[in-house]
Design a protein around this motif. Structure first.
Motif, PDB file in Angstrom:
ATOM      1  N   TYR A  43       0.832  -1.205   0.000  1.00  0.00           N
ATOM      2  CA  TYR A  43       0.000   0.000   0.000  1.00  0.00           C
ATOM      3  C   TYR A  43       0.867   1.255   0.000  1.00  0.00           C
ATOM      4  O   TYR A  43       0.542   2.252  -0.654  1.00  0.00           O
ATOM      5  CB  TYR A  43      -0.911   0.031   1.217  1.00  0.00           C
ATOM      6  CG  TYR A  43      -1.955  -1.059   1.292  1.00  0.00           C
ATOM      7  CD1 TYR A  43      -2.230  -1.897   0.211  1.00  0.00           C
ATOM      8  CD2 TYR A  43      -2.679  -1.267   2.464  1.00  0.00           C
ATOM      9  CE1 TYR A  43      -3.190  -2.890   0.298  1.00  0.00           C
ATOM     10  CE2 TYR A  43      -3.650  -2.244   2.557  1.00  0.00           C
ATOM     11  CZ  TYR A  43      -3.898  -3.057   1.479  1.00  0.00           C
ATOM     12  OH  TYR A  43      -4.855  -4.037   1.567  1.00  0.00           O
ATOM     13  N   LEU A  44       1.967   1.215   0.756  1.00  0.00           N
ATOM     14  CA  LEU A  44       2.854   2.375   0.819  1.00  0.00           C
ATOM     15  C   LEU A  44       3.457   2.670  -0.553  1.00  0.00           C
ATOM     16  O   LEU A  44       3.578   3.831  -0.954  1.00  0.00           O
ATOM     17  CB  LEU A  44       3.960   2.137   1.849  1.00  0.00           C
ATOM     18  CG  LEU A  44       4.990   3.259   2.038  1.00  0.00           C
ATOM     19  CD1 LEU A  44       4.312   4.570   2.446  1.00  0.00           C
ATOM     20  CD2 LEU A  44       6.043   2.861   3.074  1.00  0.00           C
ATOM     21  N   VAL A  45       3.825   1.620  -1.282  1.00  0.00           N
ATOM     22  CA  VAL A  45       4.337   1.806  -2.647  1.00  0.00           C
ATOM     23  C   VAL A  45       3.280   2.488  -3.510  1.00  0.00           C
ATOM     24  O   VAL A  45       3.572   3.411  -4.278  1.00  0.00           O
ATOM     25  CB  VAL A  45       4.755   0.454  -3.245  1.00  0.00           C
ATOM     26  CG1 VAL A  45       5.057   0.599  -4.737  1.00  0.00           C
ATOM     27  CG2 VAL A  45       5.983  -0.099  -2.515  1.00  0.00           C
ATOM     28  N   LYS A  46       2.029   2.073  -3.366  1.00  0.00           N
ATOM     29  CA  LYS A  46       0.953   2.666  -4.154  1.00  0.00           C
ATOM     30  C   LYS A  46       0.655   4.098  -3.723  1.00  0.00           C
ATOM     31  O   LYS A  46       0.171   4.907  -4.514  1.00  0.00           O
ATOM     32  CB  LYS A  46      -0.301   1.802  -4.047  1.00  0.00           C
ATOM     33  CG  LYS A  46      -0.172   0.456  -4.744  1.00  0.00           C
ATOM     34  CD  LYS A  46      -1.434  -0.364  -4.618  1.00  0.00           C
ATOM     35  CE  LYS A  46      -1.311  -1.701  -5.319  1.00  0.00           C
ATOM     36  NZ  LYS A  46      -1.202  -1.554  -6.783  1.00  0.00           N
ATOM     37  N   LEU A  47       0.967   4.429  -2.470  1.00  0.00           N
ATOM     38  CA  LEU A  47       0.820   5.815  -2.022  1.00  0.00           C
ATOM     39  C   LEU A  47       1.945   6.678  -2.572  1.00  0.00           C
ATOM     40  O   LEU A  47       1.777   7.887  -2.739  1.00  0.00           O
ATOM     41  CB  LEU A  47       0.799   5.876  -0.492  1.00  0.00           C
ATOM     42  CG  LEU A  47       0.554   7.243   0.146  1.00  0.00           C
ATOM     43  CD1 LEU A  47      -0.819   7.802  -0.251  1.00  0.00           C
ATOM     44  CD2 LEU A  47       0.664   7.146   1.670  1.00  0.00           C
ATOM     45  N   GLY A  48       3.118   6.045  -2.856  1.00  0.00           N
ATOM     46  CA  GLY A  48       4.184   6.803  -3.500  1.00  0.00           C
ATOM     47  C   GLY A  48       5.568   6.660  -2.913  1.00  0.00           C
ATOM     48  O   GLY A  48       6.505   7.290  -3.396  1.00  0.00           O
ATOM     49  N   SER A  49       5.749   5.806  -1.891  1.00  0.00           N
ATOM     50  CA  SER A  49       7.055   5.682  -1.254  1.00  0.00           C
ATOM     51  C   SER A  49       7.467   4.222  -1.138  1.00  0.00           C
ATOM     52  O   SER A  49       6.615   3.333  -1.023  1.00  0.00           O
ATOM     53  CB  SER A  49       7.025   6.308   0.146  1.00  0.00           C
ATOM     54  OG  SER A  49       8.289   6.208   0.772  1.00  0.00           O
ATOM     55  N   TYR A  53      -6.009   5.633   0.132  1.00  0.00           N
ATOM     56  CA  TYR A  53      -5.006   4.892   0.890  1.00  0.00           C
ATOM     57  C   TYR A  53      -5.476   4.691   2.334  1.00  0.00           C
ATOM     58  O   TYR A  53      -5.418   3.567   2.868  1.00  0.00           O
ATOM     59  CB  TYR A  53      -3.666   5.627   0.876  1.00  0.00           C
ATOM     60  CG  TYR A  53      -2.710   5.115   1.927  1.00  0.00           C
ATOM     61  CD1 TYR A  53      -2.006   3.927   1.734  1.00  0.00           C
ATOM     62  CD2 TYR A  53      -2.554   5.792   3.136  1.00  0.00           C
ATOM     63  CE1 TYR A  53      -1.166   3.428   2.722  1.00  0.00           C
ATOM     64  CE2 TYR A  53      -1.715   5.303   4.122  1.00  0.00           C
ATOM     65  CZ  TYR A  53      -1.020   4.111   3.911  1.00  0.00           C
ATOM     66  OH  TYR A  53      -0.200   3.614   4.896  1.00  0.00           O
ATOM     67  N   VAL A  54      -5.927   5.757   2.980  1.00  0.00           N
ATOM     68  CA  VAL A  54      -6.354   5.639   4.381  1.00  0.00           C
ATOM     69  C   VAL A  54      -7.578   4.741   4.487  1.00  0.00           C
ATOM     70  O   VAL A  54      -7.678   3.908   5.404  1.00  0.00           O
ATOM     71  CB  VAL A  54      -6.624   7.028   4.990  1.00  0.00           C
ATOM     72  CG1 VAL A  54      -7.201   6.895   6.405  1.00  0.00           C
ATOM     73  CG2 VAL A  54      -5.349   7.857   5.029  1.00  0.00           C
ATOM     74  N   ARG A  55      -8.516   4.875   3.554  1.00  0.00           N
ATOM     75  CA  ARG A  55      -9.716   4.042   3.602  1.00  0.00           C
ATOM     76  C   ARG A  55      -9.355   2.554   3.491  1.00  0.00           C
ATOM     77  O   ARG A  55      -9.833   1.725   4.267  1.00  0.00           O
ATOM     78  CB  ARG A  55     -10.676   4.441   2.471  1.00  0.00           C
ATOM     79  CG  ARG A  55     -12.046   3.772   2.571  1.00  0.00           C
ATOM     80  CD  ARG A  55     -12.966   4.175   1.423  1.00  0.00           C
ATOM     81  NE  ARG A  55     -13.203   5.592   1.325  1.00  0.00           N
ATOM     82  CZ  ARG A  55     -14.031   6.283   2.090  1.00  0.00           C
ATOM     83  NH1 ARG A  55     -14.700   5.666   3.051  1.00  0.00           N
ATOM     84  NH2 ARG A  55     -14.187   7.582   1.921  1.00  0.00           N
ATOM     85  N   ARG A  56      -8.507   2.226   2.518  1.00  0.00           N
ATOM     86  CA  ARG A  56      -8.153   0.815   2.296  1.00  0.00           C
ATOM     87  C   ARG A  56      -7.260   0.271   3.409  1.00  0.00           C
ATOM     88  O   ARG A  56      -7.483  -0.831   3.924  1.00  0.00           O
ATOM     89  CB  ARG A  56      -7.476   0.673   0.937  1.00  0.00           C
ATOM     90  CG  ARG A  56      -7.026  -0.730   0.581  1.00  0.00           C
ATOM     91  CD  ARG A  56      -8.184  -1.722   0.496  1.00  0.00           C
ATOM     92  NE  ARG A  56      -7.688  -3.053   0.149  1.00  0.00           N
ATOM     93  CZ  ARG A  56      -7.631  -3.536  -1.088  1.00  0.00           C
ATOM     94  NH1 ARG A  56      -8.051  -2.808  -2.108  1.00  0.00           N
ATOM     95  NH2 ARG A  56      -7.162  -4.750  -1.309  1.00  0.00           N
ATOM     96  N   ALA A  57      -6.232   1.028   3.800  1.00  0.00           N
ATOM     97  CA  ALA A  57      -5.302   0.546   4.820  1.00  0.00           C
ATOM     98  C   ALA A  57      -5.992   0.397   6.172  1.00  0.00           C
ATOM     99  O   ALA A  57      -5.777  -0.594   6.889  1.00  0.00           O
ATOM    100  CB  ALA A  57      -4.101   1.484   4.929  1.00  0.00           C
ATOM    101  N   THR A  58      -6.817   1.368   6.542  1.00  0.00           N
ATOM    102  CA  THR A  58      -7.526   1.285   7.823  1.00  0.00           C
ATOM    103  C   THR A  58      -8.446   0.079   7.848  1.00  0.00           C
ATOM    104  O   THR A  58      -8.500  -0.671   8.837  1.00  0.00           O
ATOM    105  CB  THR A  58      -8.325   2.572   8.073  1.00  0.00           C
ATOM    106  OG1 THR A  58      -7.433   3.687   8.105  1.00  0.00           O
ATOM    107  CG2 THR A  58      -9.074   2.506   9.398  1.00  0.00           C
ATOM    108  N   TRP A  59      -9.187  -0.135   6.755  1.00  0.00           N
ATOM    109  CA  TRP A  59     -10.048  -1.322   6.688  1.00  0.00           C
ATOM    110  C   TRP A  59      -9.230  -2.590   6.887  1.00  0.00           C
ATOM    111  O   TRP A  59      -9.640  -3.486   7.653  1.00  0.00           O
ATOM    112  CB  TRP A  59     -10.757  -1.395   5.326  1.00  0.00           C
ATOM    113  CG  TRP A  59     -11.327  -2.764   5.082  1.00  0.00           C
ATOM    114  CD1 TRP A  59     -12.481  -3.284   5.610  1.00  0.00           C
ATOM    115  CD2 TRP A  59     -10.738  -3.817   4.302  1.00  0.00           C
ATOM    116  NE1 TRP A  59     -12.642  -4.595   5.202  1.00  0.00           N
ATOM    117  CE2 TRP A  59     -11.589  -4.947   4.402  1.00  0.00           C
ATOM    118  CE3 TRP A  59      -9.575  -3.904   3.523  1.00  0.00           C
ATOM    119  CZ2 TRP A  59     -11.302  -6.141   3.734  1.00  0.00           C
ATOM    120  CZ3 TRP A  59      -9.300  -5.098   2.873  1.00  0.00           C
ATOM    121  CH2 TRP A  59     -10.157  -6.194   2.982  1.00  0.00           C
TER     122      TRP A  59
END
Length: 232
Positions: A151-157, A208-214
């Motif tokens: 997920y972090l890669v998809k956020l950009g880092s 990102y927050v919606r998916r990661a938090t879920w």
């Protein structure tokens, strides 16, 4: 009178997800729309407790009278697989400073909920499925960490590595969380992303927050439920 809880339904033939529009990560599945809504309401107190750990106050509705279904969206292969996979119409909207802090607090609450569940049930047996399926606790921890790195890669880092900088050694989980918050802030404010990834198509900060938090909450509650059934 409290405003109704706005819900969007993500639907495929075999399942549905009820997604709380204004509360990232509060998303539950069911075999159909009705079952998904029931699961969402049932999880309300748990979600509120997770948010409280992040410093966010929330009072969930007690029944469907407090719910407003604002849209139904067709799901995709990810939905069929068992994960909410459709961005909501507002998930592309920018985050101002206030909303950025709120989203960060909600994410921290999910991390804390998972850490509490994993710590409380360390060493406990988790119930298996009817065919003996289901990850044990170390495998669940490994899974959510691996997903969060993706997920972090998809956020950009790119995910941080261990102290020696080797490519094989993952950094402590707290460093992964810190990298996520730093990247979330940079993306939201339009600043350079630290340790930028090479992802071609990036997730928006809200998605990102919606998916990661879920994902963190889904597995925190899985641990609690499977441990309680094993003990009961």
């Amino acid at each position: 009178m409290e405003p109704p809880l706005r819900v969007i339904l993500e639907v495929v033939r075999t399942r549905a997800f009820a997604v709380a529009v204004d509360w990232p990560g509060w998303t539950r599945a069911g075999r159909d729309e009705a079952a998904a809504l029931d699961a969402l309401l049932h999880a309300g107190p748990r979600y509120a407790a997770a948010l409280a750990a992040g410093g966010v106050t929330f009072e969930p509705p007690g029944d469907r009278a407090g719910v407003l279904i604002v849209d139904r969206l067709p799901g995709n292969a990810g939905t069929e697989f068992g994960a909410p996979s459709v961005r909501l119409p507002g998930d592309d909207a920018p985050l101002d400073d206030v909303e950025l802090e709120r989203h960060a607090r909600i994410l921290r609450g999910a991390w804390a909920a998972f850490d509490t569940a994993a710590t409380r049930h360390a060493g406990d047996e988790l119930t298996k499925g009817p065919r003996g399926g289901g990850r044990d606790l170390p495998k669940i921890i490994e899974h959510v960490r691996g997903a969060d790195e993706a997920y972090l890669v998809k956020l950009g880092s790119r995910p941080p590595r261990g102290p020696a900088g080797g490519t094989a050694a993952p950094a402590p989980l707290l460093e992964l969380h810190a990298a996520a918050l730093a990247t979330l802030r940079a993306r939201a404010l339009g600043q350079p992303v630290p340790n930028a990834s090479r992802a071609v198509t990036l997730w928006t900060p809200r998605w990102y927050v919606r998916r990661a938090t879920w994902h963190w909450l889904d597995h925190a509650w899985e641990i609690e439920d499977r441990a309680n059934r094993a003990m009961g």
